[in-house]
Design a protein around this motif. Structure first.
Motif, short mmCIF file in Angstrom:
data_model
loop_
_atom_site.label_atom_id
_atom_site.label_comp_id
_atom_site.label_asym_id
_atom_site.label_seq_id
_atom_site.Cartn_x
_atom_site.Cartn_y
_atom_site.Cartn_z
N THR A 179 67.94 1.20 -17.95
CA THR A 179 66.45 1.71 -18.96
C THR A 179 65.83 0.01 -18.82
O THR A 179 65.02 0.16 -19.29
N ALA A 180 66.28 -0.73 -18.44
CA ALA A 180 65.28 -2.05 -19.00
C ALA A 180 63.56 -2.14 -18.28
O ALA A 180 63.16 -2.62 -18.60
N ALA A 181 62.96 -0.83 -17.42
CA ALA A 181 63.13 -1.89 -16.75
C ALA A 181 61.28 -0.69 -17.57
O ALA A 181 59.86 -0.88 -16.85
N LEU A 182 62.23 -0.03 -18.96
CA LEU A 182 60.73 1.27 -18.88
C LEU A 182 60.65 0.61 -20.59
O LEU A 182 61.07 0.12 -21.21
N ASP A 183 59.01 1.48 -20.82
CA ASP A 183 58.54 1.60 -21.80
C ASP A 183 59.70 1.82 -23.32
O ASP A 183 60.65 2.44 -23.15
N PRO A 184 59.37 1.52 -23.65
CA PRO A 184 60.68 1.76 -25.23
C PRO A 184 60.47 3.22 -25.49
O PRO A 184 62.10 3.29 -25.46
N LYS A 185 59.78 4.35 -25.70
CA LYS A 185 60.15 5.43 -25.74
C LYS A 185 60.48 5.83 -24.71
O LYS A 185 61.48 6.89 -24.77
#
Length: 252
Positions: A179-185
């Protein structure tokens, strides 16, 4: 309780180019049981990715041994271990083929590890099955069955990678900061999807994360790594007593 993975004194040493040997995994002993969902915390250089690469077979041990389902796989190549493992990487581009459609990517995953000759792929035969599967993501992927994967958003592509990794129900699912490369939502929704897959399909999973909140919320064990060693292994009962401040304190 069935043991899925066992590492015994797993050690990796590398030459740093200056005639010095550096230990990047230091006599690690780890037992992963069936249905464990283990989160791994640690700073940069702690040995998290090295641990994943050792399990996957992309990095060989200098000494020690590794067993998968009771079989000594210490000298097995990554290809020979692939029948046991599936991995979702940090980069959304790594788990999918960009020029192939969503359905074509799923078809590859469906037949992973099986011998295939030159036969018609019959992709239309699986369209409804794939749409039902894609609908589980809740992010509109089921409307993109015939879309080239390279045109999807990062979150959709990671959700597809997760579907592909779990389609054949691996003995161990490796979640490499997925999930590290994704925006928070998007990260929050993908973690909820991951948890539903792990619980619903009763998977065994190992997840590297830098999000303390995710380590607190998900899984039944937490490993903390430092200098190539596992310095903490918190059980579900111990984890339940911890708060977010306790996790941050581990890195002070």
């Amino acid at each position: 309780m069935t043991v899925i993975i066992e590492l015994k004194d797993a050690t990796v040493q590398v030459n740093n180019g200056f005639d010095e040997t550096k230990t990047i995994l230091d006599h690690v002993n780890l037992t992963i049981h069936e249905h464990d969902f283990i989160t791994i915390l640690g700073g940069n250089g702690a040995g998290k990715s090295t641990l994943f690469n050792v399990i996957a077979g992309t990095l060989m041990l200098t000494s020690g041994s590794i067993f998968i389902m009771g079989e000594d796989v210490t000298n097995f190549t990554a290809e020979r271990r692939a029948k046991y493992l599936a991995r979702v990487f940090q980069d959304p581009k790594m788990g999918t083929a960009p020029r192939m459609t969503v359905a074509e990517n799923l078809l590859i995953a469906k037949y992973r590890g099986q011998g295939r000759g030159l036969v018609p792929r019959r992709i239309g035969h699986f369209k409804n099955e794939f749409k039902t599967l894609l609908a589980r993501t809740g992010n509109g992927l089921d409307k993109h069955v015939d879309t080239p994967t390279g045109l999807l958003s990062g979150g959709q592509r990671q959700a597809l990678s997760l579907l592909m990794a779990t389609l054949q129900r691996p003995e161990l699912l490796l979640l490499d900061e997925h999930t590290a490369a994704l925006d928070p939502k998007t990260s929050v929704s993908l973690m909820a999807l991951t948890d539903s897959f792990v619980k619903g399909d009763q998977l065994t999973a190992l997840m590297i994360t830098h999000h303390m909140e995710d380590a607190l919320k998900y899984g039944n064990r937490v490993l903390v790594m430092k200098d190539g060693k596992i310095i903490r292994d918190y059980s579900q009962a111990e984890k339940a007593k911890m708060e977010i401040a306790d996790y941050y304190q581990l890195f002070e």
